[in-house]
Scaffold this motif. Structure first.
Motif, mmCIF file in Angstrom:
data_model
loop_
_atom_site.group_PDB
_atom_site.id
_atom_site.type_symbol
_atom_site.label_atom_id
_atom_site.label_comp_id
_atom_site.label_asym_id
_atom_site.label_seq_id
_atom_site.Cartn_x
_atom_site.Cartn_y
_atom_site.Cartn_z
ATOM 1 N N THR A 226 -2.195 -10.829 3.804
ATOM 2 C CA THR A 226 -1.134 -9.975 4.338
ATOM 3 C C THR A 226 -1.587 -9.354 5.656
ATOM 4 O OG1 THR A 226 -1.927 -7.949 3.261
ATOM 5 C CG2 THR A 226 -0.439 -9.365 1.977
ATOM 6 N N PRO A 227 -0.640 -8.886 6.446
ATOM 7 C CA PRO A 227 -1.013 -8.179 7.676
ATOM 8 C C PRO A 227 -1.896 -6.961 7.408
ATOM 9 C CG PRO A 227 1.296 -8.753 7.723
ATOM 10 C CD PRO A 227 0.808 -9.072 6.339
ATOM 11 N N PHE A 228 -1.634 -6.250 6.291
ATOM 12 C CA PHE A 228 -2.463 -5.086 5.982
ATOM 13 C C PHE A 228 -3.917 -5.487 5.820
ATOM 14 C CE2 PHE A 228 -4.807 -2.579 2.910
ATOM 15 C CZ PHE A 228 -4.754 -1.320 3.501
ATOM 16 N N VAL A 229 -4.170 -6.561 5.072
ATOM 17 C CA VAL A 229 -5.546 -6.995 4.835
ATOM 18 C C VAL A 229 -6.213 -7.357 6.156
ATOM 19 C CG1 VAL A 229 -7.011 -8.734 3.738
ATOM 20 C CG2 VAL A 229 -5.079 -7.774 2.489
ATOM 21 N N MET A 230 -5.514 -8.099 7.013
ATOM 22 C CA MET A 230 -6.123 -8.481 8.283
ATOM 23 C C MET A 230 -6.401 -7.274 9.156
ATOM 24 S SD MET A 230 -5.270 -11.563 10.863
ATOM 25 C CE MET A 230 -6.549 -11.981 12.081
ATOM 26 N N GLY A 231 -5.488 -6.282 9.116
ATOM 27 C CA GLY A 231 -5.681 -5.094 9.930
ATOM 28 C C GLY A 231 -6.741 -4.164 9.393
ATOM 29 N N PHE A 232 -6.980 -4.214 8.065
ATOM 30 C CA PHE A 232 -7.943 -3.295 7.453
ATOM 31 C C PHE A 232 -9.349 -3.873 7.408
ATOM 32 C CE2 PHE A 232 -9.904 -1.072 3.800
ATOM 33 C CZ PHE A 232 -9.739 0.229 4.235
#
Length: 339
Positions: A226-232
């Motif tokens: 997910t975008p969250f995982v990549m951003g975190f």
């Protein structure tokens, strides 16, 4: 299976701390619960330990259902963030505390404490009090105390967050080595991405009480779900489509989906090259072996690049210089994204 969490939920009033979470932790593995503050990771750990009661769902420890069992009956070792040592007890007495409650014989307690002090590399410190120890030493005493009763699983709630960066790094290495020697099923809660990547066999990324992704450190970093995982997990630039030319792309393309570009995938040139776009150098920081460049696109968007020192003649560069960039790889997520 060391630990199994099945569709577990927990709310505090109107706040849903854990929402239908399912996680399997293999016997003898070390798993990190990773996420920002308020993601539900510490609540999930406390539910596994029995320090909180589930609203729904089931928890199994070493194949036996523990959902309704007391903390004592679950036979878990728990290490808190702030050591929680008895100030009036010596190191030996702190480590022996759980064994005394279980009415072990004095000789057996002495042997077990000796073994554990050697294991955590604190031989010769048994007569000292917590106030006479460094933060790293106190945390090792807390870990020895948790291991003393030979728990079926070991649960660590941000055990190194109260320590300085150098000590945290040393203890992470020490914990991983210790785990490889003992193979106790272990779950560690952390908000530190580097810590999770360094110590864990698998990582459970949580956000808003839900699991975003479960995988090995390599899977989480290289194949974010997910975008969250990549951003975190790791630094990332989020750019509009067309802002930078991309040699390789992963994920489903979309006209409105932003591009996620890792700083180490940004190539920087002093002269125009095929597929590059112009940028202005705003800041160049020396990060040891690598350089970190803050670069400004024509529309004002800032791009961060991580560059090996040998790839750029950095001595001749200054803020305001014109450079050129392109990306080796980028990822996009459709239909929507949040960070």
């Amino acid at each position: 299976m060391g630990i199994r969490v099945e569709n577990v939920s927990k709310a505090f009033g109107s706040f849903q701390a854990v929402d239908q979470v399912s996680v399997d932790v293999e016997s003898g593995s070390l798993v990190a619960l990773l996420g920002p503050s308020g993601s539900g990771k510490s609540t999930l750990l406390r539910l596994i330990a029995g320090l909180e009661e589930t609203d729904s769902g089931r928890i199994f420890i070493t194949g036996e259902e523990a959902t309704s069992r007391s903390v004592q009956d679950r036979e878990v070792g728990f290490v808190f963030q702030h050591f929680a040592l008895f100030k009036h007890r010596t190191v030996r007495q702190n480590v022996a505390f759980g064994l005394e409650l279980r009415r072990w014989k004095k000789e057996a307690i002495q042997r077990r404490v000796d073994e554990l002090l050697e294991l955590v590399q604190l031989q010769g410190f048994g007569h000292r009090y917590p106030s006479q120890l460094s933060g790293g030493q106190r945390q090792r005493v807390a870990l020895a105390r948790a291991l003393a009763v030979q728990p079926r699983v070991l649960l660590l709630d941000e055990p190194f967050s109260a320590l300085d960066a150098k000590v945290r790094k040393e203890l992470r290495t020490w914990l991983r080595t210790l785990h490889d020697e003992m193979h106790v099923t272990t779950v560690i809660v952390t908000h530190d991405q580097e810590e999770a990547m360094e110590v864990a066999d698998r990582i459970v990324v949580m956000n808003h009480g839900k699991v975003e992704q479960i995988g090995t450190p390599a899977e989480i970093y290289d194949q974010p779900a997910t975008p969250f995982v990549m951003g975190f997990i790791g630094a990332v630039n989020v750019l509009p489509q067309g802002a930078i030319q991309v040699a390789g792309r992963t994920g489903a393309p979309g006209a409105d989906a932003p591009l996620f570009v890792r700083p180490h995938d940004v190539e920087v040139f002093t002269q125009p090259e095929a597929g590059t776009v112009p940028v202005e150098l705003r800041r160049l920081s020396h990060m040891g072996r690598d350089l970190q460049a803050e670069l400004v696109l024509a529309d004002g968007q800032v791009v961060t690049a991580q560059i090996p020192r040998e790839q750029l003649a950095y001595d001749s560069l200054a803020p305001g210089d014109r450079l050129h960039i392109r990306s080796r790889e980028a990822r996009s997520f459709v239909p929507d994204y949040t960070i």
